[in-house]
Design an enzyme around this catalytic site. Structure first.
Site, PDB file in Angstrom:
ATOM      1  CG  MET A   1      -2.307   0.984   0.652  1.00 20.87           C
ATOM      2  SD  MET A   1      -3.357   0.980   0.248  1.00 20.87           S
ATOM      3  CE  MET A   1      -4.147   0.129   0.546  1.00 20.87           C
ATOM      4  N   GLY A   2       1.511   1.262  -1.087  1.00 25.91           N
ATOM      5  CA  GLY A   2       2.186   2.423  -1.190  1.00 25.91           C
ATOM      6  C   GLY A   2       1.813   3.722  -2.194  1.00 25.91           C
ATOM      7  NE  ARG A   3       5.962   5.933  -5.432  1.00 20.48           N
ATOM      8  CZ  ARG A   3       7.005   6.270  -4.459  1.00 20.48           C
ATOM      9  NH1 ARG A   3       7.654   7.268  -3.881  1.00 20.48           N
ATOM     10  NH2 ARG A   3       7.649   5.467  -4.519  1.00 20.48           N
ATOM     11  CB  ILE A   4       0.643   2.438  -7.665  1.00 25.01           C
ATOM     12  CG1 ILE A   4       1.889   3.513  -7.905  1.00 25.01           C
ATOM     13  CG2 ILE A   4      -0.487   2.092  -8.655  1.00 25.01           C
ATOM     14  CD1 ILE A   4       3.130   2.397  -9.037  1.00 25.01           C
TER      15      ILE A   4
ATOM     16  NE  ARG B   1       9.598  -3.462 -12.087  1.00 31.22           N
ATOM     17  CZ  ARG B   1       9.333  -2.486 -12.920  1.00 31.22           C
ATOM     18  NH1 ARG B   1       7.858  -3.011 -12.704  1.00 31.22           N
ATOM     19  NH2 ARG B   1       9.862  -1.337 -12.554  1.00 31.22           N
TER      20      ARG B   1
ATOM     21  CD  GLU C   1       7.303  -7.478 -18.148  1.00 29.97           C
ATOM     22  OE1 GLU C   1       7.983  -6.079 -18.130  1.00 29.97           O
ATOM     23  OE2 GLU C   1       7.253  -7.419 -17.245  1.00 29.97           O
TER      24      GLU C   1
ATOM     25  CG  HIS D   1       5.904  -3.596 -17.641  1.00 28.33           C
ATOM     26  ND1 HIS D   1       7.209  -4.145 -17.056  1.00 28.33           N
ATOM     27  CD2 HIS D   1       5.610  -2.528 -17.232  1.00 28.33           C
ATOM     28  CE1 HIS D   1       7.632  -3.469 -16.206  1.00 28.33           C
ATOM     29  NE2 HIS D   1       6.637  -2.395 -15.746  1.00 28.33           N
TER      30      HIS D   1
HETATM   31  P1  NAP Z   1       5.916   2.369  -3.560  1.00 28.12           P
HETATM   32  O1  NAP Z   1       4.625   4.052  -2.808  1.00 28.12           O
HETATM   33  O2  NAP Z   1       7.154   2.169  -2.532  1.00 28.12           O
HETATM   34  O3  NAP Z   1       5.120   1.667  -2.488  1.00 28.12           O
HETATM   35  C1  NAP Z   1       5.319  -0.106  -2.231  1.00 28.12           C
HETATM   36  C2  NAP Z   1       4.538  -0.954  -0.442  1.00 28.12           C
HETATM   37  O4  NAP Z   1       5.643  -1.815  -1.112  1.00 28.12           O
HETATM   38  C3  NAP Z   1       5.081   0.624   0.300  1.00 28.12           C
HETATM   39  O5  NAP Z   1       3.505   0.812   0.948  1.00 28.12           O
HETATM   40  C4  NAP Z   1       6.127  -0.141   1.305  1.00 28.12           C
HETATM   41  O6  NAP Z   1       5.605  -0.251   2.397  1.00 28.12           O
HETATM   42  C5  NAP Z   1       5.656  -2.270   0.385  1.00 28.12           C
HETATM   43  N1  NAP Z   1       6.240  -2.864   0.679  1.00 28.12           N
HETATM   44  C6  NAP Z   1       7.721  -2.915   0.368  1.00 28.12           C
HETATM   45  N2  NAP Z   1       8.457  -4.203   0.708  1.00 28.12           N
HETATM   46  C7  NAP Z   1       7.223  -4.473   1.442  1.00 28.12           C
HETATM   47  C8  NAP Z   1       7.692  -6.880   1.846  1.00 28.12           C
HETATM   48  N3  NAP Z   1       8.511  -6.558   1.948  1.00 28.12           N
HETATM   49  N4  NAP Z   1       6.368  -6.503   1.968  1.00 28.12           N
HETATM   50  C9  NAP Z   1       5.333  -5.915   2.261  1.00 28.12           C
HETATM   51  N5  NAP Z   1       4.998  -4.531   1.531  1.00 28.12           N
HETATM   52  C10 NAP Z   1       5.785  -4.219   1.209  1.00 28.12           C
HETATM   53  O7  NAP Z   1       6.055   2.240  -4.680  1.00 28.12           O
HETATM   54  P2  NAP Z   1       4.932   2.413  -5.416  1.00 28.12           P
HETATM   55  O8  NAP Z   1       5.030   3.580  -6.013  1.00 28.12           O
HETATM   56  O9  NAP Z   1       3.527   2.402  -5.437  1.00 28.12           O
HETATM   57  O10 NAP Z   1       5.337   1.663  -6.740  1.00 28.12           O
HETATM   58  C11 NAP Z   1       5.482   0.000  -6.311  1.00 28.12           C
HETATM   59  C12 NAP Z   1       5.613  -1.004  -7.434  1.00 28.12           C
HETATM   60  O11 NAP Z   1       4.876  -1.347  -8.767  1.00 28.12           O
HETATM   61  C13 NAP Z   1       7.088   0.065  -8.473  1.00 28.12           C
HETATM   62  O12 NAP Z   1       8.233  -0.412  -7.387  1.00 28.12           O
HETATM   63  C14 NAP Z   1       7.374  -0.428  -9.849  1.00 28.12           C
HETATM   64  O13 NAP Z   1       7.997  -2.105  -9.750  1.00 28.12           O
HETATM   65  C15 NAP Z   1       5.962  -1.498 -10.158  1.00 28.12           C
HETATM   66  N6  NAP Z   1       5.058  -0.429 -11.259  1.00 28.12           N
HETATM   67  C16 NAP Z   1       5.063  -1.192 -12.232  1.00 28.12           C
HETATM   68  C17 NAP Z   1       4.035  -0.224 -12.996  1.00 28.12           C
HETATM   69  C18 NAP Z   1       3.766  -1.039 -14.905  1.00 28.12           C
HETATM   70  O14 NAP Z   1       3.891  -0.394 -15.420  1.00 28.12           O
HETATM   71  N7  NAP Z   1       3.617  -2.296 -13.815  1.00 28.12           N
HETATM   72  C19 NAP Z   1       3.848   1.207 -13.458  1.00 28.12           C
HETATM   73  C20 NAP Z   1       4.090   1.436 -11.753  1.00 28.12           C
HETATM   74  C21 NAP Z   1       5.407   0.803 -10.921  1.00 28.12           C
HETATM   75  P3  NAP Z   1       6.366  -0.722   3.863  1.00 28.12           P
HETATM   76  O15 NAP Z   1       7.834  -0.010   3.621  1.00 28.12           O
HETATM   77  O16 NAP Z   1       5.679  -0.334   4.720  1.00 28.12           O
HETATM   78  O17 NAP Z   1       6.976  -2.046   3.353  1.00 28.12           O
HETATM   79  C1  GLV Z   2       7.586   0.886 -14.401  1.00 27.64           C
HETATM   80  O1  GLV Z   2       7.046  -0.672 -14.540  1.00 27.64           O
HETATM   81  C2  GLV Z   2       7.699   1.249 -13.866  1.00 27.64           C
HETATM   82  O2  GLV Z   2       8.546   1.114 -12.402  1.00 27.64           O
HETATM   83  O3  GLV Z   2       7.840   2.687 -13.466  1.00 27.64           O
END
Ligand code: NAP
Ligand code: GLV
Length: 321
Positions: free
Chosen positions: A155-158, A238, A267, A286
């Site tokens: 539960m981060g930004r996305i 991922r 990928e 993706h």
């Molecule tokens: P973020 O804000 O850093 O959110 C990640 C969340 O995961 C945090 O709330 C973190 O909370 C939690 N977390 C980290 N490690 C953990 C663990 N071991 N167990 C449980 N929770 C854990 O990142 P975001 O911006 O939301 O992006 C998340 C991910 O989405 C990126 O890293 C990227 O790989 C992926 N993404 C994919 C696409 C796509 O095109 N498909 C696009 C954008 C992003 P805690 O630190 O409290 O655990």
């Molecule tokens: C895409 O997968 C990203 O991490 O921005």
């Protein structure tokens, strides 16, 4: 002499142009094909900065060859394609592009969830292939999203942006993180759960943790077995976070109902991958952040980091290994 930046994928000239005053700009001249490793290795050897995308694997071998390298700007929020620890140990700064892609990726995550729940792609293919014979009482029936329980792992930004969308669908939202977010719980009425409880209680499980040594294989055979038989797994984070062999088995034997994937261990996913034989899987290439506005905003982030560095300032959005 100006420093050199090597851009690992063709970017539009209007994006790159502002860099030319401060940098000698070199670029891989293909937007659709990844730069071959030998070319990347050779270019990295004389580059002061690298502009990477998620398919560029920056490991110790590349870093060892990159004697002049001081900055890597990664055009993504995820940075598991870079050995950040090894880069930082060599004094190399690594930046990413958070925030600007949050809402776009949340849109896609929710779209994939809905498409999987109602098998939109299967239904479209049935129509296009001339197999739509009549209205059927139980034909094309899927799973309700409205009012269902959504479990967000990460539960981060996305994750938070998806949760706001889910609230519009009157969903009950559970989340799992390493840390609790009490303020968010109060504001949105979502609830923290241990991973096993979240898996057992959710109709939809959405994966949004970063990929690293801790999250690799986080959803494997045991975790899939904890999900409801009617459960649907969505992964937009991922590929390596979900064990693909275990997922194949769980989908094939109907231990879970369906899955939607925007990401894969390899990928592009090979066309002979066993997962692609399954009817209860919805797949995308993706495309989480793929809108023009958002991709341009990500490019701008990279340009700004390069410009700040050239001015001798600390670039924003540095990540640590
Ligand atoms: P973020 O804000 O850093 O959110 C990640 C969340 O995961 C945090 O709330 C973190 O909370 C939690 N977390 C980290 N490690 C953990 C663990 N071991 N167990 C449980 N929770 C854990 O990142 P975001 O911006 O939301 O992006 C998340 C991910 O989405 C990126 O890293 C990227 O790989 C992926 N993404 C994919 C696409 C796509 O095109 N498909 C696009 C954008 C992003 P805690 O630190 O409290 O655990
Ligand atoms: C895409 O997968 C990203 O991490 O921005």
């Amino acid at each position: 002499m100006k420093p050199t930046v090597y851009i690992c994928r063709q970017m539009p000239e209007d994006v790159v142009a502002p860099l030319r005053d401060q940098y000698e700009v070199r670029m891989w001249e293909s937007a659709s094909e990844a730069v071959p490793r030998d070319v990347l290795m050779k270019e990295a050897a004389s580059a002061d900065a690298l502009w990477t995308v998620i398919s560029d694997q920056i490991d110790e071998e590349i870093l060892d060859a990159a004697a002049e390298l001081k900055l890597i700007v990664n055009m993504a929020v995820g940075y598991n394609n870079i050995d950040v620890k090894a880069a930082n140990a060599r004094g190399i700064i690594v930046t990413n592009t958070p925030d600007v892609l949050t809402e776009t990726t949340a849109d896609l995550a929710f779209a994939l969830l809905m498409a999987t729940a109602r098998d939109l792609i299967g239904a479209e293919n049935t129509l296009r292939e001339g197999r739509w014979t009549s209205w059927e009482p139980l034909g094309f029936t899927g799973t309700d999203v409205y009012g269902a329980t959504l479990g967000i792992v990460g539960m981060g930004r996305i994750g938070e942006a998806v949760m706001r969308r889910a609230k519009g669908f009157d969903m009950d939202v559970l989340y799992h993180n390493r840390s609790r977010k009490s303020e968010m719980e109060d504001m949105y009425g979502c609830r923290y759960a241990e991973l096993s409880d979240l898996l057992a209680s959710s109709d939809f499980v959405l994966i949004l943790v970063p990929f690293n040594e801790e999250t690799k294989g986080m959803i494997g055979e045991k975790e899939l077995a904890q999900m409801k038989e009617s459960g649907i797994l969505i992964n937009v984070a991922r590929g390596g976070i979900v064990d693909e062999d275990a997922l194949f088995d769980a989908l094939r034997t109907k231990k879970i109902h369906a899955a939607g994937l925007d990401v894969f261990e390899t990928e592009p996913v090979p066309l002979d991958h066993p997962l692609l034989t399954l009817p209860n899987l919805t797949v995308l290439p993706h495309i989480g952040s793929a809108t023009v506005k958002t991709r341009k905003a990500m490019m701008k982030r990279n340009v700004e980091a390069l410009q700040a560095f050239a001015r001798g300032e600390e670039p924003n959005h540095q990540v640590q290994g």
